[in-house]
Design a protein around this motif. Structure first.
Motif, PDB file in Angstrom:
ATOM      1  N   GLN A  76      39.595  41.168  32.783  1.00 28.72           N
ATOM      2  CA  GLN A  76      39.241  39.765  32.902  1.00 28.72           C
ATOM      3  C   GLN A  76      39.210  39.363  34.368  1.00 28.72           C
ATOM      4  O   GLN A  76      40.187  39.549  35.087  1.00 28.72           O
ATOM      5  CB  GLN A  76      40.248  38.904  32.151  1.00 28.72           C
ATOM      6  N   GLU A  77      38.074  38.827  34.791  1.00 24.93           N
ATOM      7  CA  GLU A  77      37.867  38.354  36.161  1.00 24.93           C
ATOM      8  C   GLU A  77      38.283  39.400  37.183  1.00 24.93           C
ATOM      9  O   GLU A  77      39.187  39.184  37.997  1.00 24.93           O
ATOM     10  CB  GLU A  77      38.588  37.032  36.375  1.00 24.93           C
ATOM     11  N   ARG A  78      37.593  40.524  37.136  1.00 23.41           N
ATOM     12  CA  ARG A  78      37.870  41.636  38.047  1.00 23.41           C
ATOM     13  C   ARG A  78      36.570  42.249  38.545  1.00 23.41           C
ATOM     14  O   ARG A  78      35.593  42.329  37.814  1.00 23.41           O
ATOM     15  CB  ARG A  78      38.692  42.723  37.362  1.00 23.41           C
ATOM     16  N   ARG A  95      39.473  45.526  39.951  1.00 19.57           N
ATOM     17  CA  ARG A  95      40.336  44.980  41.009  1.00 19.57           C
ATOM     18  C   ARG A  95      40.248  43.474  40.988  1.00 19.57           C
ATOM     19  O   ARG A  95      39.163  42.907  40.974  1.00 19.57           O
ATOM     20  CB  ARG A  95      39.899  45.489  42.377  1.00 19.57           C
ATOM     21  N   THR A  96      41.403  42.818  40.997  1.00 21.58           N
ATOM     22  CA  THR A  96      41.427  41.369  41.071  1.00 21.58           C
ATOM     23  C   THR A  96      41.143  40.936  42.511  1.00 21.58           C
ATOM     24  O   THR A  96      41.429  41.671  43.457  1.00 21.58           O
ATOM     25  CB  THR A  96      42.782  40.816  40.576  1.00 21.58           C
ATOM     26  N   ASP A  98      42.279  37.940  43.584  1.00 26.48           N
ATOM     27  CA  ASP A  98      43.318  36.977  43.941  1.00 26.48           C
ATOM     28  C   ASP A  98      44.677  37.686  43.939  1.00 26.48           C
ATOM     29  O   ASP A  98      44.737  38.900  43.977  1.00 26.48           O
ATOM     30  CB  ASP A  98      43.290  35.763  42.996  1.00 26.48           C
ATOM     31  N   ALA A  99      45.734  36.946  43.858  1.00 29.22           N
ATOM     32  CA  ALA A  99      47.080  37.517  43.980  1.00 29.22           C
ATOM     33  C   ALA A  99      47.656  38.032  42.661  1.00 29.22           C
ATOM     34  O   ALA A  99      48.806  38.448  42.618  1.00 29.22           O
ATOM     35  CB  ALA A  99      48.021  36.467  44.578  1.00 29.22           C
ATOM     36  N   ARG A 100      46.862  37.998  41.572  1.00 31.11           N
ATOM     37  CA  ARG A 100      47.385  38.485  40.288  1.00 31.11           C
ATOM     38  C   ARG A 100      47.763  39.953  40.370  1.00 31.11           C
ATOM     39  O   ARG A 100      47.165  40.724  41.092  1.00 31.11           O
ATOM     40  CB  ARG A 100      46.336  38.323  39.185  1.00 31.11           C
ATOM     41  N   GLU A 101      48.753  40.304  39.580  1.00 37.20           N
ATOM     42  CA  GLU A 101      49.187  41.697  39.474  1.00 37.20           C
ATOM     43  C   GLU A 101      48.882  42.196  38.074  1.00 37.20           C
ATOM     44  O   GLU A 101      48.947  41.418  37.132  1.00 37.20           O
ATOM     45  CB  GLU A 101      50.686  41.807  39.772  1.00 37.20           C
ATOM     46  N   LYS A 103      47.029  44.567  40.960  1.00 38.44           N
ATOM     47  CA  LYS A 103      45.806  44.417  41.738  1.00 38.44           C
ATOM     48  C   LYS A 103      44.691  45.254  41.115  1.00 38.44           C
ATOM     49  O   LYS A 103      43.575  44.803  40.941  1.00 38.44           O
ATOM     50  CB  LYS A 103      46.031  44.845  43.192  1.00 38.44           C
TER      51      LYS A 103
END
Length: 172
Positions: A76-78, A95-96, A98-101, A103
């Motif tokens: 999702q959103e990667r 790969r994201t 933003d800062a979500r884990e 990465k």
């Protein structure tokens, strides 16, 4: 590829400094997180294949209004990096931006293959941590592959055996 957002394209080209033609060459795309689950009613056979590959998962404690399980896309959103073999995607990693884990998120299953395996040849090759690093080196003319995930000894072990067999051949 068709879903590659302007933000993802800008990250790839402007922030990472990679040439835009790599997007097409390596079939890099964007996972919106809304693509796979819609196949449940439109194409049940494809839905089952995506579910079997771990790309669609049942949502925890969630049912549709008809009492059936609700599903969500695994990615999702990667920014998506398919591992290609002879132009065909055999594995996915995302790969994201933003800062979500985490990465990097990899398709579920056994040890992932190397990213950009086709760069392996008779000469030296750089081994990087992620796809963007391998693409950066490749854009500069240096053959490079990427490990997909830490703690995955299978691929690293195969690289070591490949290197040792070359040394033995060179000594013979």
């Amino acid at each position: 590829q068709a879903n590659l957002s302007p933000t993802a394209r800008a990250y790839f080209i402007d922030q990472r400094g990679l040439p835009g033609d790599l997007i097409t060459q390596f079939r890099i795309g964007w996972a919106t997180g809304q693509a796979g689950a819609r196949f449940a009613t439109q194409a049940p056979q494809l839905f089952r294949a995506l579910q079997g590959a771990g790309l669609i998962r049942a949502r925890a404690n969630s049912l549709t209004w008809t009492g059936e399980e609700a599903y969500r896309d695994y990615f999702q959103e990667r920014l998506m990096f398919p591992v290609l073999r002879h132009g065909r995607a055999v594995f996915l990693t995302g790969r994201t931006l933003d800062a979500r884990e985490p990465k990097y998120l990899h398709q579920p299953g056994p040890d992932p293959p190397l990213y950009n395996e086709e760069a392996l040849g008779p000469g030296p090759v750089f081994v990087t941590e992620g796809p963007l690093d391998a693409l950066s080196l490749g854009a500069g003319g240096y053959p490079a592959v990427a490990l997909l995930g830490s703690g995955r000894g299978g691929v690293v072990g195969r690289l070591g055996r490949r290197d040792n067999s070359r040394r033995q051949t060179a000594r013979s």
